[in-house]
Write a protein that holds these residues in place. Structure first.
Motif, PDB file in Angstrom:
ATOM      1  N   VAL A   1       0.856  -1.185   0.000  1.00  0.00           N
ATOM      2  CA  VAL A   1       0.000   0.000   0.000  1.00  0.00           C
ATOM      3  C   VAL A   1       0.889   1.231   0.000  1.00  0.00           C
ATOM      4  CG1 VAL A   1      -1.800   1.277   1.200  1.00  0.00           C
ATOM      5  CG2 VAL A   1      -1.759  -1.226   1.319  1.00  0.00           C
ATOM      6  N   THR A   2       0.785   2.034  -1.032  1.00  0.00           N
ATOM      7  CA  THR A   2       1.531   3.284  -1.077  1.00  0.00           C
ATOM      8  C   THR A   2       0.806   4.288  -1.969  1.00  0.00           C
ATOM      9  OG1 THR A   2       3.762   4.243  -1.298  1.00  0.00           O
ATOM     10  CG2 THR A   2       3.041   2.743  -3.050  1.00  0.00           C
ATOM     11  N   GLY A   3       1.009   5.556  -1.685  1.00  0.00           N
ATOM     12  CA  GLY A   3       0.391   6.623  -2.471  1.00  0.00           C
ATOM     13  C   GLY A   3      -1.079   6.828  -2.199  1.00  0.00           C
ATOM     14  N   GLN A   4      -1.582   6.298  -1.088  1.00  0.00           N
ATOM     15  CA  GLN A   4      -3.010   6.353  -0.799  1.00  0.00           C
ATOM     16  C   GLN A   4      -3.344   7.373   0.293  1.00  0.00           C
ATOM     17  OE1 GLN A   4      -5.038   4.461  -2.844  1.00  0.00           O
ATOM     18  NE2 GLN A   4      -3.003   4.206  -3.758  1.00  0.00           N
ATOM     19  N   THR A   5      -4.521   7.940   0.188  1.00  0.00           N
ATOM     20  CA  THR A   5      -5.068   8.783   1.243  1.00  0.00           C
ATOM     21  C   THR A   5      -6.308   8.092   1.790  1.00  0.00           C
ATOM     22  OG1 THR A   5      -4.258  10.846   0.278  1.00  0.00           O
ATOM     23  CG2 THR A   5      -6.100  11.002   1.829  1.00  0.00           C
TER      24      THR A   5
END
Length: 255
Positions: free
Chosen positions: A227-231
């Motif tokens: 999980v990366t780049g998520q808000t």
């Protein structure tokens, strides 16, 4: 086994302190960072595995010194939680440039400076950056011209971090809390405001500091390894309903 180490800014109270305690309960070591030296010292009392470092994240020299102190004390760093922030609620017309810069210095510059300072150390073994924005960075509201804009910029900065740092195994994500039952909220939210929030939030309540901390520590853990780049809005569904009116939702309750 060498324990993982997290840096948590704004750790003297609220979400930062709740996150610190949860990290410790999960077996991490925590560098607690705050510019309120007295409150930080009190918060760190009795927390085994925590190390308090006074630092104003908007001051580059202090940030560099803090990171070196954390490295000297723990020998490694595996996660950074950029939680330090200030709130200012006033109209566009009443927000002068000094206020604007003060909010941006802490809420945005602090995230940039602290992240930049830890990146060389995170590159050694990978790790995670979690930036704390706000629901005010996802949807506009009155009286939040500086605060909301700073948090929207933090969300964009998180995406930039994810795009550039992924090749070193560094993940960057953002948590956007909705209304949370903190001492600040209790002080500034009148009964009428609290009732309006309850009506507008599908879960019909404020969140807790611990509920926000649960998501933060998850994003720092190996369980979120892809999980990366998520808000992630931790807001009881507040952002999901958009312009949905509570009265209309009430009419659909039996459907």
């Amino acid at each position: 086994m060498t324990l993982k180490t997290a840096i948590v800014t704004g750790a003297a109270r609220g979400i930062g302190l709740a996150t610190t305690r949860l990290f410790l309960a999960q077996g991490w070591r925590v560098a607690m960072i705050d510019r309120d030296t007295s409150a930080l010292k009190d918060a760190a009392k009795g927390l085994d595995g925590a190390h308090a470092v006074a630092c104003d994240v908007s001051v580059p020299d202090q940030v560099d010194a803090m990171v070196q102190q954390v490295l000297d004390h723990f020998g490694r760093m595996d996660a950074l939680v950029n939680n330090a922030g200030i709130a200012d609620f006033r109209s566009l017309a009443d927000t002068d440039f000094a206020i604007w810069r003060q909010v941006m210095a802490v809420n945005l510059d602090g995230v940039f400076l602290t992240s930049q300072a830890v990146i060389p150390h995170l590159k050694q073994r990978g790790g995670a950056i979690v930036n704390i924005a706000s629901i005010s960075g996802l949807r506009a509201s009155t009286l939040r011209v500086a605060y909301g804009t700073s948090k929207a910029a933090v969300i964009q900065l998180t995406g930039q971090q994810a795009a550039e740092l992924g090749e070193w195994g560094i993940r960057a994500n953002c948590v956007a809390p909705g209304p949370v039952d903190t001492k600040l909220a209790l002080a500034v939210h009148s009964p009428e405001i609290r009732a309006a929030y309850h009506d507008a939030i599908p879960l019909n309540r404020y969140g807790t500091e611990f509920e926000i901390a649960e998501v933060i520590t998850f994003l720092c853990s190996d369980r979120a390894s892809y999980v990366t780049g998520q808000t992630i809005a931790v807001d009881g569904g507040f952002d999901a309903v958009g312009v949905g009116l509570p009265a209309l939702r009430a009419q659909s309750g039996g459907m």
